[in-house]
Each structure stands twice: as structure tokens, then as C-alpha cells.
Write a protein that holds these residues in place. Structure first.
Motif, mmCIF file in Angstrom:
data_model
loop_
_atom_site.group_PDB
_atom_site.id
_atom_site.type_symbol
_atom_site.label_atom_id
_atom_site.label_comp_id
_atom_site.label_asym_id
_atom_site.label_seq_id
_atom_site.Cartn_x
_atom_site.Cartn_y
_atom_site.Cartn_z
ATOM 1 N N LEU A 71 1.412 -1.390 -0.054
ATOM 2 C CA LEU A 71 0.281 -0.420 -0.317
ATOM 3 C C LEU A 71 0.962 1.406 0.085
ATOM 4 C CD1 LEU A 71 -2.820 -1.384 2.759
ATOM 5 C CD2 LEU A 71 -2.915 -1.183 0.093
ATOM 6 N N ASN A 72 0.531 2.643 -1.333
ATOM 7 C CA ASN A 72 1.106 3.585 -0.750
ATOM 8 C C ASN A 72 0.756 4.518 0.137
ATOM 9 O OD1 ASN A 72 -1.235 4.768 -1.841
ATOM 10 N ND2 ASN A 72 -0.032 5.107 -3.602
ATOM 11 N N GLU A 73 1.041 5.442 0.428
ATOM 12 C CA GLU A 73 0.615 6.316 1.319
ATOM 13 C C GLU A 73 -0.933 7.091 1.050
ATOM 14 O OE1 GLU A 73 1.911 10.099 3.845
ATOM 15 O OE2 GLU A 73 3.396 9.773 2.616
ATOM 16 N N GLU A 74 -1.061 7.245 0.020
ATOM 17 C CA GLU A 74 -1.995 7.396 -0.633
ATOM 18 C C GLU A 74 -3.134 6.403 -0.077
ATOM 19 O OE1 GLU A 74 -2.515 9.106 -3.818
ATOM 20 O OE2 GLU A 74 -1.044 10.572 -4.211
ATOM 21 N N LEU A 119 -2.931 4.095 2.252
ATOM 22 C CA LEU A 119 -2.718 3.653 3.085
ATOM 23 C C LEU A 119 -4.155 3.374 4.252
ATOM 24 C CD1 LEU A 119 -0.949 1.613 5.219
ATOM 25 C CD2 LEU A 119 0.270 3.870 6.138
ATOM 26 N N TYR A 120 -3.549 4.909 4.910
ATOM 27 C CA TYR A 120 -4.806 5.713 5.942
ATOM 28 C C TYR A 120 -6.097 5.369 5.596
ATOM 29 C CZ TYR A 120 -1.137 8.566 7.383
ATOM 30 O OH TYR A 120 0.108 9.054 8.245
ATOM 31 N N SER A 121 -6.785 5.076 3.985
ATOM 32 C CA SER A 121 -7.986 4.777 4.254
ATOM 33 C C SER A 121 -8.393 2.948 4.285
ATOM 34 C CB SER A 121 -8.627 4.942 2.420
ATOM 35 O OG SER A 121 -7.755 3.898 1.721
ATOM 36 N N ARG A 122 -7.371 2.340 3.774
ATOM 37 C CA ARG A 122 -7.205 0.926 4.320
ATOM 38 C C ARG A 122 -7.286 0.743 5.619
ATOM 39 N NH1 ARG A 122 -6.128 -3.616 1.584
ATOM 40 N NH2 ARG A 122 -6.803 -5.151 2.244
ATOM 41 N N ILE A 123 -7.028 1.790 6.797
ATOM 42 C CA ILE A 123 -6.985 1.250 8.697
ATOM 43 C C ILE A 123 -8.020 0.914 8.633
ATOM 44 C CG2 ILE A 123 -5.448 2.184 9.711
ATOM 45 C CD1 ILE A 123 -2.513 2.491 9.020
ATOM 46 N N LYS A 124 -8.363 2.267 8.396
ATOM 47 C CA LYS A 124 -9.742 3.126 8.336
ATOM 48 C C LYS A 124 -10.746 1.581 7.794
ATOM 49 C CE LYS A 124 -8.791 7.972 8.428
ATOM 50 N NZ LYS A 124 -9.534 9.056 8.216
ATOM 51 N N SER A 125 -10.953 1.177 6.679
ATOM 52 C CA SER A 125 -11.726 0.364 6.379
ATOM 53 C C SER A 125 -11.494 -1.030 7.149
ATOM 54 C CB SER A 125 -11.344 -0.214 5.101
ATOM 55 O OG SER A 125 -12.743 -0.760 4.381
ATOM 56 N N TYR A 162 -3.522 10.005 14.673
ATOM 57 C CA TYR A 162 -3.956 10.869 15.642
ATOM 58 C C TYR A 162 -5.157 12.313 14.725
ATOM 59 C CZ TYR A 162 -5.364 15.382 18.644
ATOM 60 O OH TYR A 162 -5.784 16.106 19.261
ATOM 61 N N HIS A 163 -3.746 13.145 13.684
ATOM 62 C CA HIS A 163 -3.929 13.791 12.481
ATOM 63 C C HIS A 163 -4.959 13.127 11.758
ATOM 64 C CE1 HIS A 163 -1.956 17.445 14.645
ATOM 65 N NE2 HIS A 163 -0.757 16.444 13.900
ATOM 66 N N ALA A 164 -4.791 12.115 11.754
ATOM 67 C CA ALA A 164 -5.422 11.014 10.606
ATOM 68 C C ALA A 164 -7.296 11.084 10.342
ATOM 69 C CB ALA A 164 -4.676 10.211 9.964
ATOM 70 N N GLU A 165 -7.568 10.820 12.300
ATOM 71 C CA GLU A 165 -8.558 10.309 12.663
ATOM 72 C C GLU A 165 -8.494 9.084 13.227
ATOM 73 O OE1 GLU A 165 -11.649 12.285 10.922
ATOM 74 O OE2 GLU A 165 -11.324 14.335 11.262
ATOM 75 N N ILE A 166 -7.723 8.000 13.121
ATOM 76 C CA ILE A 166 -7.407 6.727 13.259
ATOM 77 C C ILE A 166 -7.514 6.569 14.784
ATOM 78 C CG2 ILE A 166 -5.756 4.721 13.156
ATOM 79 C CD1 ILE A 166 -5.466 5.380 10.366
ATOM 80 N N ALA A 167 -6.950 7.439 14.943
ATOM 81 C CA ALA A 167 -6.675 7.385 17.175
ATOM 82 C C ALA A 167 -8.206 7.447 17.473
ATOM 83 C CB ALA A 167 -5.354 8.799 17.580
ATOM 84 N N ASP A 168 -8.901 8.800 16.896
ATOM 85 C CA ASP A 168 -10.274 8.286 17.682
ATOM 86 C C ASP A 168 -11.225 7.346 17.403
ATOM 87 O OD1 ASP A 168 -9.559 11.254 18.033
ATOM 88 O OD2 ASP A 168 -10.385 11.853 16.325
ATOM 89 N N MET A 169 -10.849 6.791 16.524
ATOM 90 C CA MET A 169 -11.410 5.110 15.621
ATOM 91 C C MET A 169 -10.807 4.311 16.783
ATOM 92 S SD MET A 169 -11.021 5.379 12.213
ATOM 93 C CE MET A 169 -12.892 3.444 11.654
ATOM 94 N N LEU A 170 -10.155 4.346 16.966
ATOM 95 C CA LEU A 170 -9.259 3.573 18.509
ATOM 96 C C LEU A 170 -9.922 3.101 19.296
ATOM 97 C CD1 LEU A 170 -5.488 3.706 17.268
ATOM 98 C CD2 LEU A 170 -7.440 1.376 16.697
ATOM 99 N N ILE A 171 -9.628 4.628 20.040
ATOM 100 C CA ILE A 171 -10.686 4.985 21.461
ATOM 101 C C ILE A 171 -12.144 4.895 20.909
ATOM 102 C CG2 ILE A 171 -10.871 7.127 22.729
ATOM 103 C CD1 ILE A 171 -8.317 8.354 21.876
ATOM 104 N N ALA A 172 -12.822 4.608 19.853
ATOM 105 C CA ALA A 172 -14.276 4.581 19.757
ATOM 106 C C ALA A 172 -14.317 3.044 20.299
ATOM 107 C CB ALA A 172 -14.456 5.293 18.816
ATOM 108 N N LEU A 173 -13.188 2.589 19.171
ATOM 109 C CA LEU A 173 -13.067 1.029 19.478
ATOM 110 C C LEU A 173 -13.213 0.465 20.743
ATOM 111 C CD1 LEU A 173 -11.713 0.033 16.322
ATOM 112 C CD2 LEU A 173 -14.337 -0.386 16.529
ATOM 113 N N SER A 174 -12.766 0.920 21.599
ATOM 114 C CA SER A 174 -13.031 0.245 23.164
ATOM 115 C C SER A 174 -13.546 1.032 23.467
ATOM 116 C CB SER A 174 -11.035 1.414 23.362
ATOM 117 O OG SER A 174 -11.019 1.099 24.742
#
Length: 281
Positions: free
Chosen positions: A153-156, A158-164, A186-198
Motif C-alpha cells: 500500500l502506498n501512503e495515499e 494506507l490510511y483509507s485501508r486502515i480505516k476500512s 491522531y491527525h488522520a483521525e485513526i486514533a479517534d477510531m481506536l478510542i471509539a472501538l475501545s
């Protein structure tokens, strides 16, 4: 250049003036390259971006001037200008010779983002209809996800795949991040998703190098996070439900921070990283 500046330059040797000019040219070339890279993310070609930046910097001008200053062949310049006119980021005059001028950088970005959004929205709305059409001509049974598969996965992407993949998690997420990657998450809002999952009851385990990294970042004091890892790894990784994983490699190339992701569902590799994660605490 004003007379005042000319007098100042008179105090320098010819070698010093040449070095100063070269330094300024280098800075300008770096700035232009950064802007070109940003525009390319919005489906603007490298030469189109060169023309846009030239017009933004120099105001309205003719195709001949654009060709001369950018080094792009004149016939190609007309082709790129036609493309930019169609995209709505360049305008032309009715005068002779015809002159071209660009929108401001903010307006260009807004225009291109809106255009890309409209295109993606159209594709998204047609997704179900296209799948139904494909089902009518498909000649094999729907393939199952095979064991031991992988994907780079390239950088573009990567983040969308992780969120999915986080959206598909049901029981457990295991994450190790470097200080830099934690801030990026944190800035990509992935940390927010992890906290919400917890908070939803998913077992989220997160390790990072130092608590200093997240000081001042709201929400990262969640109990799922564990800091001060004694034996940090040279890569980042996320394990989804013990059956899928993304490994993230960070590399600095000439001042540019490059990210590459490696997706796999190979159970032996996932078990190894899960074991290493357990040894960190």
C-alpha cells in the motif's frame, strides 16, 4: 530590483552574489516542487502543475511566454492549457494575442477537490448498479480471501485501508506505533477510531515509545494506550482480530517522510508480531 538592493549587492564579491542567487533559485525550485506534488494528488499532471504555478506567480501571459519560461514545447503548452481550461482552474482573454491567467492557489484547490468529490460521489452512487451488472456476466463463484495473501500500500491508500479494516473489527485490535506514526494517526483521525472501538468493548491494545509524544493531544490518555516501551521495533503494525495485519514502514528521503504499508493475512507472521508485542510490556 531597486537601487537600494543593487547598492547592497555591490558590497558582495561576484562569488558571493552567485552563491546567493543559486541559493535563492534552489529555494524557489523546492517550493515549486512541493506545490507540484500537492497538485498531482488532485489529478493535475506535472506539466499542467508547472503551468499553473507559473501563471499564479507571474499573472496573465501568452502561451509563447509560458512555453519559454517553463521549457514545455509550445504545441504541448496549448494542449495543457486546454486541459486546465476544461478543469476550470485557468481562464483566457479574448484579446490578441490570447492571454491566460490562473485562479489563486486556494481557489484552484477548492475547484479540484469539488470536482474530485463529484466524480467519486457519482462512482459511489453507481457501485450497487455496477455490481448487479457484473453479477450477470460473472463466470466464476465469488472468490474467498485466501490465506497467505499480501498487498503493498502506498501512503495515499494506507490510511483509507486502515480505516476500512477498523470498521470491520469485531473483537480485538493490537497496535504498535512509533512517536511519529502516533501523531500521524491522531491527525488522520485513526486514533479517534481506536478510542471509539475501545469504548464499544473491543479489546484495543496500543503501545508506543514515550508518553511525551501525546502530551496535549486530547483523548490519547485512554487506558488502551500503554507507553514507555522498553524494546521499540523499527516498524509499526496493526493486527485486526488476530487474522489480518498491516505493517507500516517509515523512511525519510531527502527531507520527505515516506510511508509504505504491507497488508497480509499470513497467520504465522501475525502470530510472530503478536508475540513481539507481548514482550514489549
Amino acid at each position: 530590483m531597486t537601487a537600494k538592493h543593487e547598492n547592497i549587492l555591490d558590497t558582495f564579491t561576484s562569488q558571493e552574489v552567485e552563491a546567493l542567487t543559486t541559493s535563492q533559485d534552489y529555494i524557489e525550485s523546492q517550493i515549486k516542487q512541493e506545490l507540484i506534488n500537492e497538485l498531482k494528488k488532485l489529478d493535475i499532471g506535472a506539466n499542467e502543475a508547472k503551468i499553473l504555478i507559473f501563471l499564479m506567480s507571474n499573472g496573465s501571459t501568452t502561451a509563447s511566454d509560458i512555453s519559454r519560461h517553463t521549457g514545455i514545447q509550445r504545441t504541448d503548452t496549448y494542449h495543457y492549457l486546454s486541459s486546465l481550461l476544461a478543469k476550470g482552474v485557468v481562464l483566457s482573454s479574448f484579446s490578441k494575442p490570447q492571454k491566460y491567467y490562473a485562479l489563486s492557489f486556494d481557489e484552484v484547490i477548492d475547484c479540484l477537490v469539488q470536482s474530485k468529490y463529484d466524480t467519486l460521489k457519482t462512482v459511489l452512487n453507481a457501485k450497487k448498479r455496477c455490481q448487479e451488472k457484473l453479477d450477470k456476466i460473472i463466470k466464476v463463484t465469488k472468490p474467498t480471501r485466501q490465506e497467505n495473501s499480501y498487498q503493498v500500500l502506498n501512503e495515499e491508500s494506507l490510511y483509507s485501508r486502515i480505516k476500512s479494516m477498523l470498521g470491520e473489527v469485531s473483537t480485538k485490535v493490537t497496535v504498535y506505533l512509533s512517536q511519529k506514526m502516533l501523531v500521524k494517526f491522531y491527525h488522520a483521525e485513526i486514533a479517534d477510531m481506536l478510542i471509539a472501538l475501545s469504548k464499544r468493548g473491543v479489546n484495543v491494545r496500543i503501545r508506543t515509545e514515550s508518553k511525551k509524544t501525546v502530551e496535549g493531544y486530547e483523548g490519547l490518555d485512554n487506558e488502551a494506550f500503554s507507553f514507555n516501551v522498553f524494546s521499540p521495533l523499527p516498524v509499526n503494525f496493526i493486527i485486526f482480530d488476530d487474522n489480518r495485519m498491516i505493517i507500516i514502514s517509515e523512511e525519510d528521503k531527502e527531507g520527505i517522510h515516506d510511508l509504505t504499508g504491507f497488508y497480509t493475512n499470513k497467520s504465522a507472521l501475525i502470530s510472530t508480531f503478536d508475540y513481539l508485542f507481548g514482550r514489549m510490556t
